[in-house]
Design an enzyme around this catalytic site. Structure first.
Site, mmCIF file in Angstrom:
data_model
loop_
_atom_site.group_PDB
_atom_site.id
_atom_site.type_symbol
_atom_site.label_atom_id
_atom_site.label_comp_id
_atom_site.label_asym_id
_atom_site.label_seq_id
_atom_site.Cartn_x
_atom_site.Cartn_y
_atom_site.Cartn_z
ATOM 1 N N GLU A 150 33.170 14.493 9.727
ATOM 2 C CA GLU A 150 31.927 14.920 9.063
ATOM 3 C C GLU A 150 30.659 14.380 9.732
ATOM 4 O OE1 GLU A 150 32.433 14.028 4.894
ATOM 5 O OE2 GLU A 150 34.296 15.132 4.790
ATOM 6 N N ASN A 191 37.088 16.416 12.539
ATOM 7 C CA ASN A 191 37.398 16.997 11.220
ATOM 8 C C ASN A 191 36.108 17.197 10.426
ATOM 9 O OD1 ASN A 191 39.588 17.598 9.295
ATOM 10 N ND2 ASN A 191 38.871 15.822 8.146
ATOM 11 N N HIS A 227 37.644 23.082 1.935
ATOM 12 C CA HIS A 227 37.313 22.929 0.510
ATOM 13 C C HIS A 227 36.571 24.203 0.097
ATOM 14 C CE1 HIS A 227 38.827 18.900 0.431
ATOM 15 N NE2 HIS A 227 38.047 18.541 1.432
ATOM 16 N N GLU A 257 42.391 19.944 4.637
ATOM 17 C CA GLU A 257 42.146 19.442 3.268
ATOM 18 C C GLU A 257 41.992 20.616 2.303
ATOM 19 O OE1 GLU A 257 38.877 16.637 3.140
ATOM 20 O OE2 GLU A 257 39.462 15.699 5.026
ATOM 21 N N ASP A 259 41.736 23.187 -0.506
ATOM 22 C CA ASP A 259 41.819 23.424 -1.956
ATOM 23 C C ASP A 259 40.823 24.535 -2.267
ATOM 24 O OD1 ASP A 259 39.424 21.848 -1.846
ATOM 25 O OD2 ASP A 259 40.408 20.102 -2.730
HETATM 26 O O1 9MR Z 1 40.219 12.546 -1.870
HETATM 27 C C1 9MR Z 1 39.283 11.539 -1.589
HETATM 28 C C2 9MR Z 1 38.788 10.940 -2.904
HETATM 29 O O2 9MR Z 1 39.829 10.303 -3.595
HETATM 30 C C3 9MR Z 1 37.673 9.989 -2.609
HETATM 31 O O3 9MR Z 1 37.122 9.542 -3.843
HETATM 32 C C4 9MR Z 1 36.613 10.680 -1.776
HETATM 33 C C5 9MR Z 1 35.459 9.773 -1.457
HETATM 34 O O4 9MR Z 1 34.604 10.342 -0.541
HETATM 35 O O5 9MR Z 1 37.192 11.136 -0.574
HETATM 36 C C6 9MR Z 1 38.118 12.114 -0.813
HETATM 37 O O6 9MR Z 1 38.562 12.730 0.367
HETATM 38 C C7 9MR Z 1 37.549 13.316 1.182
HETATM 39 C C8 9MR Z 1 38.051 13.259 2.609
HETATM 40 O O7 9MR Z 1 38.354 11.943 2.956
HETATM 41 C C9 9MR Z 1 37.035 13.840 3.570
HETATM 42 N N1 9MR Z 1 36.632 15.158 3.179
HETATM 43 C C10 9MR Z 1 36.222 15.328 1.804
HETATM 44 C C11 9MR Z 1 37.277 14.780 0.853
HETATM 45 C C12 9MR Z 1 36.876 15.019 -0.594
HETATM 46 O O8 9MR Z 1 35.754 14.270 -0.916
#
Ligand code: 9MR
Length: 396
Positions: A150, A191, A227, A257, A259
């Site tokens: 990111e 990513n 997402h 990732e 969903d």
């Molecule tokens: O799934 C993750 C969640 O449990 C955390 O609270 C969150 C914090 O930023 O991160 C989530 O995973 C993220 C991933 O690492 C990067 N892309 C976005 C995902 C959703 O926020």
């Protein structure tokens, strides 16, 4: 099933008949896996772990949080790999691949890094140390590493992170260079989210691929997080066209990732549209040979991150909160198909069934098939002979 599609042992028909889970079908379509993220707190839920551990559905798992900087190096040079080890061990125990996530990210970054006011040289050495220590610890276990996560704003410009502010864009190629040295066997990924559709941010991610390459560095893949929103996914052709914009730069791609959220409670028509949308993503990956697999960001709505970040939205995953399969499950299965024969080894590469000599096995990472290949085709346990391309099957 251990050894699914080990083609020296199974006939093609038996192999295809066995392809009944999301990952089994993905493999029959020539992919490496269909997988799921998971997170350590959920692993105390045994019903959850049972379903996650079914490698027919999930051929790969990804730790949702426990390999991030704040978990791994909460204070300077003080490393804690316990949480990541739990997920890595679960994958090994289940015969699942592991995607490792993530090394350099502005979020879940401890304040000792983000607020440390380090100069350029010091922050580079801190980043290098973090990458080297972490990758060395998990060396040999990670199919992929999300090296940088990111780094972009929505308009494709660089995000204003401590790394960008202090080091400039060079922090990205530097991170990939250090990663390549730390674990030569792991595929190195950039990513990001909102790069699934062509546009300024996808173009920005392609610029990052070219930047790393211009430094002479190795980047193997781009992870499109995925997402997405029910009804806004678009056609599989458009998604595949965008994937090809990346693969034309010489990298592989994966949805990392996935969903697909909707307003909650979800109506039955929304769940039908969601099924169509999941199928579009799967079809896009299926039609692009360099798309190696798809990971959903956990498999059950019970543990999805969506409702806590987008109040009033959720129901984003193929299983509901009670672990019941939603229409998306069968849509994914059907979109992979039941094996098209693409890449199936030809008879010249299969073992002679009349040969009674003890079967020689191929070690982890070794070649076990492909056009013109005449060596052994059975992998050492627990690895499986996996299609990579028509010329190369590998024990993974
Ligand atoms: O799934 C993750 C969640 O449990 C955390 O609270 C969150 C914090 O930023 O991160 C989530 O995973 C993220 C991933 O690492 C990067 N892309 C976005 C995902 C959703 O926020």
């Amino acid at each position: 099933m251990v050894g699914f599609c080990s083609f020296a042992l199974l006939s093609l028909a038996a192999c295809l008949a066995a392809a009944n889970g999301l990952s089994a079908r993905a493999k029959a379509a020539g992919k490496l896996y269909f997988g799921s993220a998971t997170d350590n707190p959920e692993l105390s839920d045994s019903a959850y772990v049972n379903i996650l551990s079914n490698s027919e559905d999930f051929g790969q798992i990804t730790p949702g949080n426990s390999m991030k900087w704040d978990s791994v190096e909460p204070s300077r040079d003080n490393f804690n790999f316990a949480g990541g080890d739990v997920v890595a061990n679960l994958a090994a125990q289940n015969g699942q691949l592991l995607r490792c996530h993530t090394l350099v990210w502005h979020s879940q970054l401890p304040s000792w890094v983000s607020d440390g006011n380090f100069d350029n040289a010091t922050l580079i050495s801190i980043m290098e140390n973090h990458i080297t220590q972490t990758m060395t610890h998990f060396k040999g276990k990670c199919l992929h590493w999300d090296v940088v996560n990111e780094a972009l704003n929505e308009d494709g410009t660089y995000r204003d992170s401590v790394f960008y502010r202090t080091i400039g864009e060079a922090y990205i190629p530097i991170a990939f260079k250090v990663a390549a040295a730390a674990d030569p066997d792991a595929k190195l990924y950039y990513n990001d989210y909102n790069i699934e559709h062509a546009g300024a941010k996808a173009t920005g991610a392609q610029r990052i691929v070219k930047l790393i390459q211009s430094y002479g560095g190795r980047i193997d893949g781009v992870g499109l997080q995925g997402h997405l929103i029910v009804g806004s996914v678009g056609s599989s052709a458009a998604l595949a066209g965008n994937l090809n914009d990346f693969t034309s730069l010489g990298v592989e791609v994966a949805y990392t990732e996935l969903d697909i959220r909707t307003t909650t409670p979800a109506s039955s028509s929304a769940l039908q549209q969601q099924a169509t949308d999941y199928a579009s993503v799967v079809s896009a990956c299926k039609t692009v040979p360099e798309c190696v697999g798809i990971t959903i960001w956990d498999w059950t709505d019970k543990y999805s991150w969506i409702p806590s970040v987008f109040p009033g939205e959720g129901a984003a995953l193929p299983w509901d909160e009670n672990y019941q399969k939603k229409p998306a499950y069968n849509a994914i299965l059907n979109a992979w198909g039941n094996g098209s024969g693409d890449g199936t080894p030809t008879s010249s590469t299969t073992t002679d069934p009349t040969d009674t000599s003890p079967a020689e096995t191929v070690p982890h990472w070794g070649q076990c098939g492909g056009n013109g290949y005449t060596g052994p085709t059975t992998c050492e346990a627990p690895y499986e002979c996996t299609y990579l391309n028509d010329w190369y099957w590998q024990c993974l």
